[in-house]
Design a protein around this motif. Structure first.
Motif, PDB file in Angstrom:
ATOM      1  N   SER A 238      72.526  64.847  47.641  1.00  0.00           N
ATOM      2  CA  SER A 238      72.478  65.656  46.469  1.00  0.00           C
ATOM      3  C   SER A 238      72.900  66.988  46.725  1.00  0.00           C
ATOM      4  O   SER A 238      72.421  67.416  47.765  1.00  0.00           O
ATOM      5  N   LYS A 289      66.730  63.911  50.502  1.00  0.00           N
ATOM      6  CA  LYS A 289      68.394  63.823  50.175  1.00  0.00           C
ATOM      7  C   LYS A 289      68.979  64.721  51.599  1.00  0.00           C
ATOM      8  O   LYS A 289      70.157  64.391  51.867  1.00  0.00           O
ATOM      9  N   TYR A 315      77.962  63.732  47.194  1.00  0.00           N
ATOM     10  CA  TYR A 315      77.411  64.118  45.821  1.00  0.00           C
ATOM     11  C   TYR A 315      78.255  63.972  44.829  1.00  0.00           C
ATOM     12  O   TYR A 315      79.242  64.507  44.622  1.00  0.00           O
ATOM     13  N   CYS A 318      76.271  66.205  38.939  1.00  0.00           N
ATOM     14  CA  CYS A 318      75.111  66.058  38.390  1.00  0.00           C
ATOM     15  C   CYS A 318      75.153  65.047  37.143  1.00  0.00           C
ATOM     16  O   CYS A 318      75.724  65.513  36.114  1.00  0.00           O
TER      17      CYS A 318
END
Length: 395
Positions: A238, A289, A315, A318
């Motif tokens: 993340s 993470k 990642y 979002c």
């Protein structure tokens, strides 16, 4: 003249081939032979010349990097038992020529979309490791998964015993087939908690589900993956775990393991945080993470060269509308997607995020180890704007 002792043993490999038939010794060659001084001198010269050629050839082969490269993967032929032959036949019947993928947390969100993309290629046999088997069966039917290529297996990451059981069941299921991809995707996010929840094993729940249980799973499955042709272990990280990004370094609380005092003290109830400080729900997620991404880098440096396994973290962007935020307040779930879509421009739909995770598992260009994959169009190596300057983007 008759030799009173044996000549050098190497001389028999070279001199006898050049002896005239009439002059070959009548006695056994390992005891004595008769020859003229001239003939002996000629044979010694020939012998020395041929020995020199042999030494030069061997030195060249041994000294060269590629001298014996053709034998690097050579193994003696294996004699299979009848049981092994039956197991191989069952393996081919079950998997064919498809790659075997294991993914955790695929009954919703990012994992669900990733499985869709994997199965759509018809090149993968996917094992979905989930907590709720009934829910996964309903999702598989709703999405039209080809159940010939999809196997549902129960896994409760809140329990180490469940992880051990899952790995044992998986080994029975895969027969002689090595795992080609292990995708550590499952995770929980509980930012609104004022107090820690504890796992079956007495650890803070977020850290165990997101990191510790995945760590245990990797350690148990990694040895068998090394025989696969292109094995990859992919950990979903993340941006919130990176303190050199706006999402990670500009939003409180910041991921920070400090000196790992919590882990050093055993990390069991009542110790809820890896750094040994008081519990903060959002930080527990970010720390977990960060642990995953650090573990990916460590496994790469320690095991990639010996095992051939590519270790990477990713990642995917979002995903503002995802069940991951199910424990956030209602106002946040309503306005956060709008903020990400129209203010920051960082909004990513779950379907697109699933394509990104699929790409890291599938694309030959993403087989590099020790990489943190992030996005600005396509996956790119590194973090932040510096990665773009290095032309690491894949488009």
């Amino acid at each position: 003249k008759r030799y009173k002792r044996h000549p050098p043993i190497t001389s028999y490999f070279f001199s006898f081939a050049h002896y005239p038939t009439s002059k070959q010794p009548k006695h056994h060659p390992l005891t004595s032979f008769v020859a003229s001084n001239d003939t002996i001198q000629i044979d010694i010269n020939i012998m020395m010349r041929q020995v020199s050629i042999l030494i030069v050839a061997l030195a060249g082969a041994i000294g060269s990097v590629d001298g014996f490269k053709f034998m690097s993967n050579w193994q003696p032929p294996k004699i299979l038992t009848n049981e092994q032959k039956v197991e191989i036949a069952k393996t081919e019947e079950r998997f064919g020529d498809k790659k075997l993928v294991v993914i955790t947390g695929c009954s919703s969100g990012l994992g669900r979309e990733t499985v869709k993309n994997l199965l759509a290629t018809d090149k993968y046999h996917v094992v979905g490791a989930v907590r709720d088997v009934d829910k996964m069966e309903a999702v598989a039917e709703l999405d039209g998964f080809n159940m010939d290529n999809f196997k549902i297996m129960e896994l409760e990451l809140n329990s180490f015993e469940s992880v051990d059981k899952f790995c044992d069941n998986l080994k029975d299921y895969q027969l002689a087939k090595p795992i080609d991809r292990l995708i550590c995707n499952a995770g929980v996010y509980q930012p609104s908690l004022d107090y820690a929840k504890w796992s079956v094993d007495g650890h803070e729940q977020t850290m165990q589900i997101n990191f510790l249980s995945h760590f245990l799973m990797i350690s148990k499955l990694m040895p068998g993956m090394s025989v696969a042709p292109d094995p990859r272990v992919i950990m979903v990280g993340s941006v919130t775990g990176n303190d050199n990004t706006v999402g990670g370094g500009g939003v409180y609380p910041i991921a920070d393991l400090k000196n790992l005092d919590g882990f050093k003290a055993g990390f069991k109830n009542p110790i809820a945080m890896a750094d040994g400080y008081g519990f903060i729900g959002a930080k527990a997620y970010k720390d977990s993470k960060l642990c995953l991404m650090m573990t990916s880098n460590f496994l790469h440096s320690k095991y990639h060269r010996n095992t051939g396994i590519a270790f990477s973290s990713i990642y995917p962007g979002c995903i503002a509308e995802t069940p991951l935020f199910r424990e956030k307040r209602a106002w946040f779930r309503k306005y956060f997607p709008i903020f990400m879509k129209y203010i920051t421009g960082g909004y990513v739909g779950v379907d697109e995020a699933g394509q990104r995770l699929f790409q890291v598992a599938h694309d030959p260009r993403c087989s590099k180890s020790g990489v943190y994959w992030s996005w600005n169009g396509g996956p790119r190596e590194g973090r932040g704007a510096a990665a773009l300057e290095k032309s690491g983007q894949i488009s």
